[in-house]
Design a protein around this motif. Sequence first.
Motif, PDB file in Angstrom:
ATOM      1  N   PRO A 111      36.444  36.035  43.705  1.00 36.53           N
ATOM      2  CA  PRO A 111      36.975  37.264  44.292  1.00 36.53           C
ATOM      3  C   PRO A 111      37.657  38.144  43.241  1.00 36.53           C
ATOM      4  O   PRO A 111      38.073  37.674  42.177  1.00 36.53           O
ATOM      5  N   GLN A 112      37.783  39.403  43.575  1.00 34.24           N
ATOM      6  CA  GLN A 112      38.321  40.384  42.636  1.00 34.24           C
ATOM      7  C   GLN A 112      39.744  40.053  42.192  1.00 34.24           C
ATOM      8  O   GLN A 112      40.135  40.352  41.062  1.00 34.24           O
ATOM      9  N   ILE A 113      40.533  39.425  43.063  1.00 32.65           N
ATOM     10  CA  ILE A 113      41.897  39.054  42.698  1.00 32.65           C
ATOM     11  C   ILE A 113      41.897  38.165  41.461  1.00 32.65           C
ATOM     12  O   ILE A 113      42.837  38.201  40.657  1.00 32.65           O
ATOM     13  N   TRP A 114      40.825  37.374  41.291  1.00 31.30           N
ATOM     14  CA  TRP A 114      40.751  36.470  40.143  1.00 31.30           C
ATOM     15  C   TRP A 114      40.093  37.151  38.948  1.00 31.30           C
ATOM     16  O   TRP A 114      40.578  37.048  37.813  1.00 31.30           O
ATOM     17  N   GLN A 125      39.676  29.565  42.388  1.00 31.90           N
ATOM     18  CA  GLN A 125      39.225  30.911  42.014  1.00 31.90           C
ATOM     19  C   GLN A 125      38.027  31.397  42.820  1.00 31.90           C
ATOM     20  O   GLN A 125      37.629  32.556  42.695  1.00 31.90           O
ATOM     21  N   TYR A 126      37.470  30.550  43.688  1.00 30.71           N
ATOM     22  CA  TYR A 126      36.341  30.971  44.520  1.00 30.71           C
ATOM     23  C   TYR A 126      36.722  31.147  45.994  1.00 30.71           C
ATOM     24  O   TYR A 126      35.871  31.511  46.803  1.00 30.71           O
ATOM     25  N   ARG A 154      37.665  29.657  32.690  1.00 28.31           N
ATOM     26  CA  ARG A 154      36.233  29.765  32.969  1.00 28.31           C
ATOM     27  C   ARG A 154      36.007  30.023  34.455  1.00 28.31           C
ATOM     28  O   ARG A 154      36.821  29.626  35.291  1.00 28.31           O
ATOM     29  N   MET A 155      34.883  30.648  34.763  1.00 22.04           N
ATOM     30  CA  MET A 155      34.521  30.875  36.164  1.00 22.04           C
ATOM     31  C   MET A 155      33.068  31.319  36.251  1.00 22.04           C
ATOM     32  O   MET A 155      32.489  31.779  35.264  1.00 22.04           O
ATOM     33  N   PHE A 156      32.478  31.186  37.449  1.00 23.66           N
ATOM     34  CA  PHE A 156      31.235  31.883  37.775  1.00 23.66           C
ATOM     35  C   PHE A 156      31.671  33.281  38.230  1.00 23.66           C
ATOM     36  O   PHE A 156      32.137  33.450  39.364  1.00 23.66           O
ATOM     37  N   PHE A 157      31.541  34.254  37.366  1.00 23.45           N
ATOM     38  CA  PHE A 157      32.157  35.570  37.575  1.00 23.45           C
ATOM     39  C   PHE A 157      31.726  36.211  38.890  1.00 23.45           C
ATOM     40  O   PHE A 157      32.560  36.781  39.614  1.00 23.45           O
ATOM     41  N   THR A 158      30.458  36.134  39.235  1.00 22.43           N
ATOM     42  CA  THR A 158      29.975  36.834  40.428  1.00 22.43           C
ATOM     43  C   THR A 158      30.426  36.169  41.723  1.00 22.43           C
ATOM     44  O   THR A 158      30.370  36.789  42.787  1.00 22.43           O
TER      45      THR A 158
END
Length: 221
Positions: free
Chosen positions: A157-160, A121-122, A150-154
């Motif tokens: 990428p936008q696709i995720w 996701q990064y 879960r993710m570090f949102f910032t």
Amino acid sequence: MVVQVLNDNERFKLDDSDDALFYSDPRFVQHLDAAFRLRLTQLYRERIPSCAVVLDLMSSWVSHLPEDQRYEQVIGHGLNAQELQANPRLDRHWVQNLNRDQTLPLDDASVDCTLIVAGWQYLQQPESVAAELLRITRPKGQVICAFSNRMFFTKAPQIWTDGGDGDHLRYVAEVMMAQGWPKPELVAEQTQQTGPLGWVGAKGDPFFAVIATKPLASDSL
């Protein structure tokens, strides 16, 4: 030849600073709960033979491999040298920012199984990474890409960030297939918390995985 799937907008992330800065301090924490980690280790036990050369891509201080299982070699890659050095399962490792350089320093057909946990996701250039994985994977070797919600949102990428769980599964599979991987196996499961909360039905982190297998040369004819 790398086949592009994402457009520039889909690669955009809110924090576009060098990822090496974001990961410069080690994080000796678990980013996914115990239920997810147990399911992941079970999957590894089922899918990875003891004779395998394993690449833990985008790794950290833990690889989630079965503690009682040994492999021919476990190679680690990540962005924080201290985390990788603290990982007892790695026989060797290297540090590389895959958003800057996607070329993996490994020989053609030298890896049996690549693991990616909560890392895809990064990626801003996932197509190039998928193409490199196809190059380094032996025939009948696998890529196991696992993640939760879960993710570090910032840093994603936008696709995720714009997609849901099902979108994430389809997106990873689409990128893999565009680079020549056969249609992957998709796994979507709800886990159950460990301990007393699990006894009363409390749910853990959802478990998702995309499992791609490289065919024999004769299979692709």
